[in-house]
Design an enzyme around this catalytic site. Structure first.
Site, PDB file in Angstrom:
ATOM      1  N   GLY A 220       7.117  -0.475  -5.528  1.00 42.36           N
ATOM      2  CA  GLY A 220       7.674  -0.492  -6.864  1.00 42.36           C
ATOM      3  C   GLY A 220       7.984  -1.922  -7.262  1.00 42.36           C
ATOM      4  O   GLY A 220       7.562  -2.879  -6.609  1.00 42.36           O
ATOM      5  N   GLY A 222      10.747  -5.069  -8.142  1.00 43.01           N
ATOM      6  CA  GLY A 222      12.082  -5.510  -7.783  1.00 43.01           C
ATOM      7  C   GLY A 222      12.114  -6.402  -6.571  1.00 43.01           C
ATOM      8  O   GLY A 222      11.094  -6.707  -5.951  1.00 43.01           O
ATOM      9  N   GLU A 245       0.866   3.015  -8.219  1.00 42.26           N
ATOM     10  CA  GLU A 245       0.796   3.135  -9.676  1.00 42.26           C
ATOM     11  C   GLU A 245       0.786   1.746 -10.301  1.00 42.26           C
ATOM     12  O   GLU A 245       0.013   1.452 -11.183  1.00 42.26           O
ATOM     13  CB  GLU A 245       1.965   3.957 -10.216  1.00 42.26           C
ATOM     14  N   GLY A 343       6.976   7.152 -11.596  1.00 43.19           N
ATOM     15  CA  GLY A 343       6.215   7.756 -10.510  1.00 43.19           C
ATOM     16  C   GLY A 343       6.974   7.858  -9.208  1.00 43.19           C
ATOM     17  O   GLY A 343       6.387   8.198  -8.170  1.00 43.19           O
TER      18      GLY A 343
END
Length: 454
Positions: A220, A222, A245, A343
């Protein structure tokens, strides 16, 4: 260049002001994802404010200035709706922009079957190639689903959009569009990576200790994913794969360090698979015309059934808070909306079902609010907080103090595991709360026995 396609291109060429004349009061207008969202076309539409009422704009991470939202703070003429709130959307959430709840892998299905069909779709694309195709692979999650439903398709051509080679639904042919708007080629949105802090590095180290050669990695956005990427690039790990994703800068760092080749993937072998990309200019340059990458629609990348087919999957995402039952909130602070489900749940479920798969949800143990340090592991979620990942789906939760595996644990075991990775300053308080909620067995706690990994 095929002359037939060039002739059709010239026939459909229009200014942004001319193209938006097809939009009527009451219409739904879909803007494509992220860096492929409308920009100059939205500015032209804002100029028609006094002519229009109740035009409903739907976007997904609207990356550029929202001219129509700025022009109409009341939302009487233009009202925005977002599949995932981020970037410029955050300025308007709670005002004239509303969130559309969804699981990301269902977005194309929802667009085709349940959502109000768009009258007009606007997508920013790379210049037409010699075969007559425009590319939107950097923002491909559900663009084609919207195209199938739209009455009019407007492409906003920007030479800075990378040409992303794809697995499916990442381009559109000149014969399939209605208006071609040549933009001023403004730079596309750049999302610079922030340097991970000390806590994020500690969290990443816990995850890195559980990774091994051949893992297929989903990251993801971050500090923690960035830290994982940096640490992997400097590690001895090899033969990693990518199925994600969002393609982020951490992947570029790992790939340039020679850690990624996809040789052990069960499907899409040797390819780095993603649905959209957001990051630095270096990232956009890297994905441009790169045959080692493949852009897919999100109903492929995020389908838990597809993810589960890939052995040794590692999914790494972040959250805002978690309660002692193992419920995860990653999208709101109480009732204040922050982002969206996105997602995360797709990969939490898909990664766990992968052979030897691991799903990690990361969070620093504390947060400072108005000078007060608070625990992000709480007895119950903040009132109004949205449950992004139900307790039944969560696999492993990670703070700087360790890893807590939620699978197969009863309520008292969950509480014990989560308190073991909470900040020490809050553990006694959490134990008292767990006792009051009848999810604590004092006989199972021995002073100083908390492990860094349960």
């Amino acid at each position: 260049m095929n002359q037939v396609w060039m002739d059709e291109y010239q026939e459909k060429l229009a200014t942004a002001a001319e193209a938006v004349k097809c939009i009527k009061s009451g219409d739904w207008v879909e803007y494509a994802f992220g860096v492929c969202c409308a920009n100059e076309v939205d500015a032209a539409l804002a100029q028609r404010k006094d002519e229009l009422r109740d035009v409903k704009i739907r976007c997904d991470i609207g990356a550029y200035r929202h001219y129509t939202a700025e022009a109409d703070p009341s939302g009487e003429h233009f009202v925005w709706n977002s599949w995932h709130v981020a970037a410029q959307d955050k300025k308007f959430i709670g005002k004239n922009l509303y969130y559309v709840p969804m699981k990301f892998h269902e977005n194309p299905m929802i667009t085709r079957r349940d959502a109000a069909p768009p009258n007009v779709l606007v997508v920013m694309v790379s210049p037409m190639d010699r075969h007559g195709y425009f590319n939107f692979g950097a923002g491909a999650p559900s663009t084609w689903a919207a195209m199938e439903k739209a009455q009019y398709i407007i492409v906003e051509v920007n030479q800075n959009i990378p040409r992303c080679l794809g697995g499916n639904q990442e381009c559109v042919h000149i014969s399939q569009v209605d208006y071609v708007v040549e933009s001023q080629n403004n730079p596309i949105m750049v999302l610079e990576s922030s340097e991970p802090n000390e806590v994020e590095v500690k969290i990443a180290a816990h995850i890195l200790n559980r990774m091994y050669d051949g893992n297929c990695v989903q990251l993801g956005i971050g500090g923690t994913p960035n830290a994982v990427g940096s640490m992997v690039a400097e590690s001895d790990l090899k033969d990693l794969g990518v199925h994600t994703e969002m393609y982020v800068d951490a992947y570029v760092k790992m790939a340039k360090a020679g850690k990624i080749n996809g040789s052990r993937k069960n499907i899409d072998k040797y390819k780095q698979v993603y649905s959209f990309a957001m990051g630095s200019q270096e990232l956009y340059d890297y994905i441009d015309d790169n045959p080692g990458l493949a852009a897919y629609s999100v109903d492929y990348t995020n389908d838990p059934r597809i993810i589960a087919q890939i052995d040794d999957f590692v999914s790494i995402n972040a959250c805002i808070e978690v309660d002692l039952f193992g419920q995860v909130c990653a999208e709101s602070v109480g009732t204040r909306h922050i982002s969206g489900t996105g997602g995360q749940l797709d990969f939490v479920e898909g990664a766990y079902k992968s052979k030897n798969g691991q799903s990690f949800i990361c969070l620093p143990s504390t947060i400072t609010v108005n000078g007060e340090v608070k625990s992000r592991i709480k007895p119950i979620l903040s009132p109004g907080a949205i449950v992004t990942d139900p307790r039944t789906a969560v696999h492993m939760l990670v703070t700087e103090f360790g890893v807590a595996n939620m699978k197969g644990k009863s309520t008292w075991e969950r509480a014990e595991a989560l308190i073991s990775i909470a900040h020490p300053d809050f553990r006694e308080e959490l134990i008292k709360e767990a006792e009051q909620m009848n999810i604590w067995r004092r006989s199972n706690r021995v002073e100083g026995s908390f492990s860094s990994s349960i």
